[in-house]
Design a protein around this motif. Structure first.
Motif, PDB file in Angstrom:
ATOM      1  N   PRO A 262       0.837  -1.197   0.000  1.00  0.00           N
ATOM      2  CA  PRO A 262       0.000   0.000   0.000  1.00  0.00           C
ATOM      3  C   PRO A 262       0.874   1.249   0.000  1.00  0.00           C
ATOM      4  O   PRO A 262       1.943   1.284   0.614  1.00  0.00           O
ATOM      5  N   ILE A 263       0.423   2.266  -0.715  1.00  0.00           N
ATOM      6  CA  ILE A 263       1.056   3.580  -0.669  1.00  0.00           C
ATOM      7  C   ILE A 263      -0.065   4.612  -0.664  1.00  0.00           C
ATOM      8  O   ILE A 263      -1.206   4.293  -1.027  1.00  0.00           O
ATOM      9  N   CYS A 264       0.256   5.825  -0.255  1.00  0.00           N
ATOM     10  CA  CYS A 264      -0.755   6.879  -0.245  1.00  0.00           C
ATOM     11  C   CYS A 264      -0.151   8.129  -0.860  1.00  0.00           C
ATOM     12  O   CYS A 264       0.495   8.920  -0.176  1.00  0.00           O
ATOM     13  N   TYR A 265      -0.370   8.280  -2.163  1.00  0.00           N
ATOM     14  CA  TYR A 265       0.161   9.433  -2.883  1.00  0.00           C
ATOM     15  C   TYR A 265      -0.699  10.663  -2.636  1.00  0.00           C
ATOM     16  O   TYR A 265      -1.927  10.602  -2.661  1.00  0.00           O
TER      17      TYR A 265
ATOM     18  N   SER B 120       5.022   2.696   8.123  1.00  0.00           N
ATOM     19  CA  SER B 120       4.954   1.424   7.404  1.00  0.00           C
ATOM     20  C   SER B 120       4.367   1.549   6.004  1.00  0.00           C
ATOM     21  O   SER B 120       4.478   0.608   5.219  1.00  0.00           O
ATOM     22  N   ILE B 121       3.770   2.690   5.692  1.00  0.00           N
ATOM     23  CA  ILE B 121       3.183   2.915   4.370  1.00  0.00           C
ATOM     24  C   ILE B 121       3.767   4.203   3.804  1.00  0.00           C
ATOM     25  O   ILE B 121       3.638   5.263   4.428  1.00  0.00           O
ATOM     26  N   PRO B 122       4.415   4.149   2.632  1.00  0.00           N
ATOM     27  CA  PRO B 122       4.921   5.389   2.037  1.00  0.00           C
ATOM     28  C   PRO B 122       3.770   6.360   1.763  1.00  0.00           C
ATOM     29  O   PRO B 122       2.784   5.997   1.137  1.00  0.00           O
ATOM     30  N   CYS B 123       3.914   7.564   2.266  1.00  0.00           N
ATOM     31  CA  CYS B 123       2.897   8.597   2.103  1.00  0.00           C
ATOM     32  C   CYS B 123       3.532   9.828   1.458  1.00  0.00           C
ATOM     33  O   CYS B 123       4.698  10.130   1.695  1.00  0.00           O
ATOM     34  N   GLY B 124       2.741  10.537   0.676  1.00  0.00           N
ATOM     35  CA  GLY B 124       3.210  11.768   0.050  1.00  0.00           C
ATOM     36  C   GLY B 124       3.622  11.538  -1.388  1.00  0.00           C
ATOM     37  O   GLY B 124       3.108  10.649  -2.068  1.00  0.00           O
ATOM     38  N   ASP B 125       4.593  12.342  -1.846  1.00  0.00           N
ATOM     39  CA  ASP B 125       5.038  12.240  -3.238  1.00  0.00           C
ATOM     40  C   ASP B 125       6.538  11.996  -3.353  1.00  0.00           C
ATOM     41  O   ASP B 125       7.155  12.338  -4.355  1.00  0.00           O
ATOM     42  N   ASP B 126       7.116  11.376  -2.339  1.00  0.00           N
ATOM     43  CA  ASP B 126       8.543  11.076  -2.330  1.00  0.00           C
ATOM     44  C   ASP B 126       8.791   9.772  -3.095  1.00  0.00           C
ATOM     45  O   ASP B 126       8.544   8.673  -2.584  1.00  0.00           O
ATOM     46  N   VAL B 127       9.262   9.909  -4.332  1.00  0.00           N
ATOM     47  CA  VAL B 127       9.513   8.752  -5.188  1.00  0.00           C
ATOM     48  C   VAL B 127      10.500   7.796  -4.522  1.00  0.00           C
ATOM     49  O   VAL B 127      10.301   6.576  -4.531  1.00  0.00           O
TER      50      VAL B 127
ATOM     51  N   ALA C 241      10.669   1.212  -0.415  1.00  0.00           N
ATOM     52  CA  ALA C 241       9.680   0.254   0.101  1.00  0.00           C
ATOM     53  C   ALA C 241       9.516  -0.936  -0.837  1.00  0.00           C
ATOM     54  O   ALA C 241       9.210  -2.049  -0.397  1.00  0.00           O
ATOM     55  N   VAL C 242       9.739  -0.734  -2.136  1.00  0.00           N
ATOM     56  CA  VAL C 242       9.626  -1.811  -3.122  1.00  0.00           C
ATOM     57  C   VAL C 242      10.882  -2.689  -3.126  1.00  0.00           C
ATOM     58  O   VAL C 242      10.799  -3.904  -3.339  1.00  0.00           O
ATOM     59  N   ARG C 243      12.039  -2.093  -2.855  1.00  0.00           N
ATOM     60  CA  ARG C 243      13.318  -2.804  -2.947  1.00  0.00           C
ATOM     61  C   ARG C 243      13.339  -4.141  -2.188  1.00  0.00           C
ATOM     62  O   ARG C 243      13.806  -5.152  -2.722  1.00  0.00           O
ATOM     63  N   PRO C 244      12.823  -4.226  -0.948  1.00  0.00           N
ATOM     64  CA  PRO C 244      12.848  -5.526  -0.256  1.00  0.00           C
ATOM     65  C   PRO C 244      12.075  -6.625  -0.993  1.00  0.00           C
ATOM     66  O   PRO C 244      12.429  -7.791  -0.910  1.00  0.00           O
ATOM     67  N   TYR C 245      11.022  -6.247  -1.717  1.00  0.00           N
ATOM     68  CA  TYR C 245      10.283  -7.243  -2.500  1.00  0.00           C
ATOM     69  C   TYR C 245      11.151  -7.772  -3.636  1.00  0.00           C
ATOM     70  O   TYR C 245      11.195  -8.976  -3.883  1.00  0.00           O
TER      71      TYR C 245
ATOM     72  N   LEU D   3       1.161  -2.012  -6.394  1.00  0.00           N
ATOM     73  CA  LEU D   3       1.059  -0.845  -5.527  1.00  0.00           C
ATOM     74  C   LEU D   3      -0.419  -0.526  -5.340  1.00  0.00           C
ATOM     75  O   LEU D   3      -1.144  -0.312  -6.307  1.00  0.00           O
ATOM     76  N   VAL D   4      -0.859  -0.494  -4.097  1.00  0.00           N
ATOM     77  CA  VAL D   4      -2.258  -0.244  -3.773  1.00  0.00           C
ATOM     78  C   VAL D   4      -2.369   1.203  -3.307  1.00  0.00           C
ATOM     79  O   VAL D   4      -1.970   1.536  -2.193  1.00  0.00           O
ATOM     80  N   GLN D   5      -2.888   2.058  -4.181  1.00  0.00           N
ATOM     81  CA  GLN D   5      -3.051   3.479  -3.853  1.00  0.00           C
ATOM     82  C   GLN D   5      -4.249   3.644  -2.937  1.00  0.00           C
ATOM     83  O   GLN D   5      -5.361   3.233  -3.271  1.00  0.00           O
ATOM     84  N   ILE D   6      -4.037   4.227  -1.797  1.00  0.00           N
ATOM     85  CA  ILE D   6      -5.093   4.432  -0.809  1.00  0.00           C
ATOM     86  C   ILE D   6      -5.872   5.695  -1.165  1.00  0.00           C
ATOM     87  O   ILE D   6      -5.291   6.769  -1.297  1.00  0.00           O
TER      88      ILE D   6
END
Length: 188
Positions: A83-86, A135-142, A148-152, A162-165
């Protein structure tokens, strides 16, 4: 059961977990749909490796991908879900993630045992927006999303969903993802 239904068969099944009586799909897809199985440990990896077309997991644990491969899933897609929240406004993103996804930090062992909305509300009553943003990337920081994706990727996942909230924020998210996020993720 699902494969038989998707093949157009009339299904009758009486098992330990499901009873299906005289079920049939009338509008079948032109091509078979891939079936994914969400995993959290060895037993579910065995089931997924044997029966599924792809693995789905919400944690970047390499033991999940290796177990899936070992049980027959080698060469099949392995999808991590993140999950991410852009939002260009960090505080707005954190508030929305807190409102709609604060249960996420409890983890599967906790969430799977909660019986309903009242229990989720009680279990998350002391969770703050800042806690969710850890635990969830928030904002617009690429770079935060890339990290957060790298460990996957490191754990052997072949894809990350990526699940946009926030349903009303999908269009701006998709524009940002196309212009900024996806080019950065392709460099992983």
């Amino acid at each position: 059961i699902i494969r038989a239904l998707l093949a157009g068969e009339n299904v009758n099944h009486h098992g330990a977990h499901f009873d299906v009586e005289n079920a049939q799909l009338w509008d079948l897809p032109d091509t078979p749909l891939p079936i994914g199985v969400a995993v959290s440990g060895d037993s579910s990896c065995e089931l997924a490796g044997r029966l599924a077309d792809l693995l789905i997991a919400t944690e970047p644990r390499p033991e999940l991908t290796s177990a899936f491969d070992g049980y027959g899933g080698a060469g099949k897609p392995k999808v991590g879900q993140l999950p991410i929240c852009y939002d260009p406004d960090l505080d707005a993103a954190m508030a929305r993630a807190h409102d709609q996804f604060r249960w996420f930090g409890g983890g599967w062992p906790v969430n799977s045992e909660l019986p309903g909305p009242t229990a989720f509300a009680g279990a998350t009553q002391f969770v703050r927006p800042e806690d969710v943003a850890e635990s969830i990337p928030c904002g617009d920081d690429v770079e935060a999303v890339v990290e957060a994706v790298r460990p996957y990727a490191d754990a052997g996942f072949t894809e990350v969903a990526l699940v946009q909230i926030g349903g009303d924020h999908q269009e701006p998210y998709l524009e940002w993802a196309e212009q900024k996020l996806l080019p950065a993720l392709r460099e992983l």
